[in-house]
Design a protein around this motif. Structure first.
Motif, short mmCIF file in Angstrom:
data_model
loop_
_atom_site.label_atom_id
_atom_site.label_comp_id
_atom_site.label_asym_id
_atom_site.label_seq_id
_atom_site.Cartn_x
_atom_site.Cartn_y
_atom_site.Cartn_z
N GLY A 54 0.74 -1.12 0.01
CA GLY A 54 0.14 -0.08 -0.03
C GLY A 54 0.72 1.11 -0.06
N SER A 57 -0.88 3.15 -4.47
CA SER A 57 -2.27 2.77 -4.78
C SER A 57 -2.38 2.63 -6.19
CB SER A 57 -3.21 3.43 -4.14
OG SER A 57 -3.01 4.79 -4.56
N TYR A 72 -7.18 1.63 1.86
CA TYR A 72 -5.90 2.55 2.15
C TYR A 72 -5.94 3.65 2.98
CZ TYR A 72 -4.49 0.25 -2.39
OH TYR A 72 -4.07 -0.61 -3.05
#
Length: 280
Positions: A54, A57, A72
Motif C-alpha cells: 500500500g 495505490s 488505504y
C-alpha cells in the motif's frame, strides 16, 4: 492452490512518466509456498511489492489481500504492514536507527507493543537471526550481509504472514547468500509465505515452489520450476538465462536423461546423486 495475495487488472504509472510500470497485471501468490518473481529491471517486480503493502495505490484495478481489496486508510495500512513485510534490496533504505537492537525494536514500538514485550521479542529475534553478538554494534560497522539480516529481522519481528524480498541476495558473496537462503528456509518452515524478486535464474530454479515471469508490467508465465524452464527457447527469447544445472542436464544424452523418468536435478547435491546412479 489457495492464494494469499492477488492483483486484478492492476495498472500503475509513476508521476512524470508516460509508460505504465504495471499494465492490467493479473497474478496470484500461492499461500504457504516459496514464490520467485523473475524479470528484467523495469519489468514491474519492485513496483508490485510497493503496491502489495500500500505504499502506492493503483491507477486502476485492485490488489486483494486474502481475497479482499486493500483499504488505504491509515489504520488499515498499519495493520496490513504487520501482516505483509517487505525487505528492500538495499538495506540502507530500511535501517534507520543506530544499532540492530534499536532498529529491530522500532517496528514493535511503532505498532504500540508493550515495552516488556518489545525487549523480549527483539532479543529473541536477534538470537534467531544469529545477530545477538551485534545487537549494540553501530549499523555502519556491519557488513552488507549483516545489514541485510538486520533488515530482515526488523520485518520478521512483526510476525508477518507474507514476506516480500526484493533481490535479497544482490551484492552478497557466496557464503552470505547461502546463509541468507538458510535463514529463509527456517522462516518458511514456520509457516510464512515467501516471495522473492530475483534476476538469478539459478536461485529461482533451486529455491522456488512457484515461479512468475514478469515483462513490461505483466505476468506472462507462471508455473513450477519444471514448467517454467521446460521451454528454453521461451526463456532465452525473453533475454533471461537458463539455470546452469539445467544446461548441464540437457547436455547429457537423451537416453540417460529419460532413464526411469528421472526429473532434472534442482541442486548440486541432487545432480551428484543422479550422476552417481547413472554412471555406477
Amino acid at each position: 492452490m489457495s492464494s494469499i495475495l492477488e492483483t486484478v487488472e492492476l495498472s500503475f504509472s509513476y508521476p512524470g512518466t508516460n509508460t505504465e510500470a504495471l499494465h492490467k497485471l493479473n497474478l496470484r501468490i500461492p499461500e504457504g509456498k516459496k514464490t520467485a518473481i523473475c524479470g528484467h529491471n523495469g519489468s514491474g517486480k519492485s513496483t508490485l511489492f510497493l503496491q502489495a503493502i500500500g505504499i502506492n495505490s493503483p491507477a486502476s484495478g485492485q490488489v486483494l489481500w486474502k481475497h479482499a481489496p486493500l483499504s488505504y486508510t491509515s489504520k488499515e495500512l498499519k495493520q496490513l504492514r504487520q501482516q505483509v513485510g517487505l525487505v528492500f534490496q538495499d538495506p540502507e533504505q530500511q535501517l534507520i536507527l543506530n544499532t540492530p537492537f534499536e532498529d529491530v525494536s522500532y517496528g514493535l514500538r511503532n505498532a504500540g507493543i508493550a515495552e516488556v514485550q518489545i525487549q523480549q521479542r527483539t532479543k529473541e529475534m536477534l538470537q534467531t537471526m544469529r545477530l545477538e553478538h551485534l545487537a549494540h554494534t553501530p549499523i555502519h560497522h556491519l557488513s552488507l550481509g549483516q545489514k541485510k539480516r538486520v533488515a530482515l529481522a526488523g520485518v520478521l519481528v512483526l510476525e508477518p504472514e507474507l514476506l516480500l524480498l526484493d533481490e535479497p541476495t544482490a551484492y552478497l558473496d557466496r557464503i552470505s547468500e547461502q546463509q541468507l537462503v538458510q535463514e529463509l528456509e527456517r522462516i518458511h518452515k514456520r509457516g510464512v509465505t515467501l516471495v522473492m524478486a530475483t534476476h538469478d535464474m539459478n536461485l529461482a530454479y533451486s529455491w522456488a515452489d512457484w515461479i512468475l515471469i514478469m515483462e513490461k508490467g505483466q505476468c506472462i508465465m507462471e508455473g513450477t520450476p519444471y514448467d517454467i524452464f521446460s521451454d528454453p527457447a521461451a526463456i532465452l527469447g525473453l533475454g533471461l538465462d537458463m539455470p546452469m544445472l539445467l544446461d548441464i542436464w540437457h547436455a547429457l544424452p537423451a537416453a540417460i536423461r529419460q532413464e526411469k523418468g528421472m526429473l532434472p536435478p534442482r541442486s548440486v547435491e541432487e545432480f551428484k546423486t543422479l550422476t552417481q546412479k547413472i554412471f555406477a
